[in-house]
Design an enzyme around this catalytic site. Structure first.
Site, short mmCIF file in Angstrom:
data_model
loop_
_atom_site.label_atom_id
_atom_site.label_comp_id
_atom_site.label_asym_id
_atom_site.label_seq_id
_atom_site.Cartn_x
_atom_site.Cartn_y
_atom_site.Cartn_z
N CYS A 162 -0.37 2.81 -34.93
CA CYS A 162 -1.62 3.48 -34.55
C CYS A 162 -1.54 5.00 -34.70
CB CYS A 162 -1.98 3.15 -33.11
SG CYS A 162 -2.44 1.44 -32.90
N1 CO8 Z 1 -10.12 -13.56 -21.36
C1 CO8 Z 1 -9.75 -13.93 -20.09
N2 CO8 Z 1 -8.57 -13.60 -19.55
C2 CO8 Z 1 -7.71 -12.90 -20.31
C3 CO8 Z 1 -8.01 -12.49 -21.62
C4 CO8 Z 1 -9.27 -12.87 -22.16
N3 CO8 Z 1 -9.65 -12.54 -23.41
N4 CO8 Z 1 -6.95 -11.80 -22.12
C5 CO8 Z 1 -6.02 -11.79 -21.14
N5 CO8 Z 1 -6.47 -12.46 -20.05
C6 CO8 Z 1 -5.75 -12.74 -18.80
C7 CO8 Z 1 -4.25 -12.71 -18.99
O1 CO8 Z 1 -3.78 -13.92 -19.52
C8 CO8 Z 1 -3.79 -12.45 -17.57
O2 CO8 Z 1 -3.85 -13.69 -16.87
P1 CO8 Z 1 -2.72 -14.06 -15.79
O3 CO8 Z 1 -2.84 -12.99 -14.73
O4 CO8 Z 1 -3.11 -15.42 -15.35
O5 CO8 Z 1 -1.41 -14.00 -16.52
C9 CO8 Z 1 -4.88 -11.55 -16.99
O6 CO8 Z 1 -6.03 -11.74 -17.84
C10 CO8 Z 1 -4.50 -10.09 -17.00
O7 CO8 Z 1 -3.97 -9.78 -18.33
P2 CO8 Z 1 -3.34 -8.40 -18.67
O8 CO8 Z 1 -2.40 -8.00 -17.57
O9 CO8 Z 1 -2.79 -8.49 -20.06
O10 CO8 Z 1 -4.64 -7.50 -18.65
P3 CO8 Z 1 -4.76 -5.94 -18.73
O11 CO8 Z 1 -5.62 -5.48 -17.63
O12 CO8 Z 1 -3.46 -5.28 -18.92
O13 CO8 Z 1 -5.62 -5.75 -20.08
C11 CO8 Z 1 -5.20 -5.01 -22.34
C12 CO8 Z 1 -5.09 -6.15 -21.32
C13 CO8 Z 1 -6.69 -4.75 -22.54
C14 CO8 Z 1 -4.56 -5.44 -23.65
C15 CO8 Z 1 -4.55 -3.73 -21.78
O14 CO8 Z 1 -3.27 -4.04 -21.26
C16 CO8 Z 1 -4.38 -2.64 -22.81
O15 CO8 Z 1 -5.31 -2.24 -23.48
N6 CO8 Z 1 -3.18 -2.06 -22.89
C17 CO8 Z 1 -2.89 -0.98 -23.81
C18 CO8 Z 1 -2.58 -1.56 -25.14
C19 CO8 Z 1 -2.36 -0.54 -26.21
O16 CO8 Z 1 -2.70 0.59 -26.13
N7 CO8 Z 1 -1.78 -1.02 -27.26
C20 CO8 Z 1 -1.57 -0.28 -28.43
C21 CO8 Z 1 -1.55 -1.31 -29.52
S1 CO8 Z 1 -2.01 -0.73 -31.01
C22 CO8 Z 1 -0.58 -0.32 -31.95
O17 CO8 Z 1 0.01 0.67 -31.81
C23 CO8 Z 1 -0.04 -1.31 -32.90
C24 CO8 Z 1 -0.82 -1.35 -34.15
C25 CO8 Z 1 -1.42 -2.69 -34.26
C26 CO8 Z 1 -1.98 -2.93 -35.61
C27 CO8 Z 1 -3.00 -4.01 -35.64
C28 CO8 Z 1 -2.42 -5.36 -35.86
C29 CO8 Z 1 -3.35 -6.44 -35.55
#
Ligand code: CO8
Length: 384
Positions: A162
């Site tokens: 990214c």
């Molecule tokens: N619907 C319902 N529930 C969900 C969903 C969904 N779609 N997704 C997750 N859940 C659930 C999980 O399973 C979890 O359930 P449980 O508690 O039972 O285990 C619960 O919701 C909470 O999940 P999380 O703890 O994961 O939720 P968060 O509040 O942390 O939100 C995010 C998830 C939105 C992903 C958040 O953590 C986030 O945005 N983090 C930052 C990520 C980031 O900045 N990443 C950078 C990546 S980009 C990069 O540098 C790489 C390049 C990639 C290139 C592209 C390739 C494809």
């Protein structure tokens, strides 16, 4: 007397944006994944019953908006992504004689940026393609793009996930200051849908496809109506496995058995919570340090064009830098429309949200992500 040569001033003279025409809403994505989960759980009912595998969980539209701020995204091909039996784009294979898909999506973004810069492809003598996922190892996509444009000079590809946009902007600034190029185009053709895991609810909503382009030149050479002086660039990296993609040229040499055979290992995966917790403070400190090194007060920054991964993350970073929650005007969001377009995100924000700024206004373009990596570019709008 200080006899060190003064580095020439570099300016951004144009930006461009191109995205596929197909939008996918959260509702569409959730409906197709819910069906895919139902099919998968039915097919694995016995193993689930015996406790050998966990049932897949259904997604929730409300969670997506609340957790990320994402409402829709553009994808290069929609039907394959939404087909519950496929869950990945369906792209026709192209022959060597045809223009590659990343060079193709780059062309309109580059032409848009060159138009703003008052330049034509004949003026370009360096192209850096920086993005998270390159469609092949070589020949470089950038060299194919150079050929398609009819540009001169040299071109290369680079990947800092990214952060590729800001890392390639620093490379462009260095090339211009060092004199190895006169007109550099940085391009970020992100086809994230090719490496996203649309089968798992934790990942399916995160990404979108788009391409951005930025033209950089020495200030003395610029002819554009609008110019942004680069006051400084700063990059940093720190190793982490929390965002990972193991797709690579050694995959076919590694014999995979049992659990190792999971093809999901070869596409994007992350520990989102940890990324959020670790990267947010890293980025806030990075920006504060960069501004301090330039003797700039954070309060003097008119706008932050931040990487677009998560709305709460951006608010946290900007709050930590400014000491108060920023409004949309100070840290604009394109995430709702585009989702995370990896390296293109901060440049989309800069492209879409700078026309209202006045000469003298200061801004920070900042991207961050896998590696970990963080890059910032501090700019000032010039009076032309
Ligand atoms: N619907 C319902 N529930 C969900 C969903 C969904 N779609 N997704 C997750 N859940 C659930 C999980 O399973 C979890 O359930 P449980 O508690 O039972 O285990 C619960 O919701 C909470 O999940 P999380 O703890 O994961 O939720 P968060 O509040 O942390 O939100 C995010 C998830 C939105 C992903 C958040 O953590 C986030 O945005 N983090 C930052 C990520 C980031 O900045 N990443 C950078 C990546 S980009 C990069 O540098 C790489 C390049 C990639 C290139 C592209 C390739 C494809």
């Amino acid at each position: 007397m200080n006899t060190a040569p003064i580095a020439p001033s570099v300016v951004v003279t144009g930006t461009g944006l191109a995205h596929p025409p197909h939008t996918v809403s959260n509702a569409e994505l959730v409906a197709s994944l819910a069906e895919s989960v139902r099919i998968w759980n039915d097919a694995h009912a016995d193993e689930i019953e015996r406790g050998e595998v966990a049932a897949r969980a259904v997604p929730d539209e409300e969670f997506i908006v609340k957790a990320s701020g994402i409402r829709s995204r553009y994808v290069i091909e929609k039907e394959g992504v939404l087909d519950p039996m496929r869950m990945r784009p369906l792209l026709p294979r192209r022959s060597e004689d045809e223009l590659g898909i990343q060079a193709e999506m780059s062309l309109p973004a580059v032409m848009d940026a060159l138009d703003q810069a008052g330049r034509t492809p004949a003026d370009v003598d360096a192209i850096i393609v920086g993005c998270s996922n390159l469609q092949r190892a070589y020949p470089a996509v950038s060299i194919e793009l150079q050929d398609a444009l009819g540009a001169r000079g040299w071109a290369y590809d680079m990947n800092v996930a990214c952060s590729s946009a800001t890392f390639s902007m620093q490379a462009a600034v260095d090339a211009l200051r060092g004199g190895s190029a006169d007109c550099v185009v940085v391009v970020n053709p992100e086809i994230t849908s090719g490496h996203n895991n649309f089968e798992l609810r934790d990942f399916h909503f995160i990404f979108g496809d788009a391409c951005t382009a930025v033209v950089l030149e020495r200030a003395d050479d610029a002819v554009a109506d609008e110019r942004w002086q680069v006051l400084g660039t700063k990059l940093a990296t720190q190793f982490s496995n929390n965002i990972r993609n193991d797709f690579g040229f050694l995959n076919s040499s590694e014999d995979r058995t049992g659990d190792d055979r999971d093809p999901h290992e070869l596409i994007f995966r992350q520990r989102g919570q940890q990324v959020f917790k670790e990267v947010s403070p890293m980025v806030a400190t990075h920006i504060r340090d960069h501004l301090e090194a330039l003797a700039l007060d954070p309060q003097a920054i008119r706008r932050f064009w931040l990487h677009q991964a998560n709305l709460k993350m951006n608010q946290l970073i900007a709050k930590s830098v400014l000491g108060r929650v920023p409004d949309e005007d100070e840290a604009p969001v394109v995430l709702d429309e585009f989702a995370n377009t990896s390296s293109a995100g901060s440049v989309i924000a800069f492209h879409r949200h700078r026309a209202d700024l006045a000469a003298g206004d200061l801004g920070v373009i900042c991207s961050f992500g896998a590696g970990y990596s963080v890059g910032s570019v501090v700019v000032r709008k010039l009076q032309v």
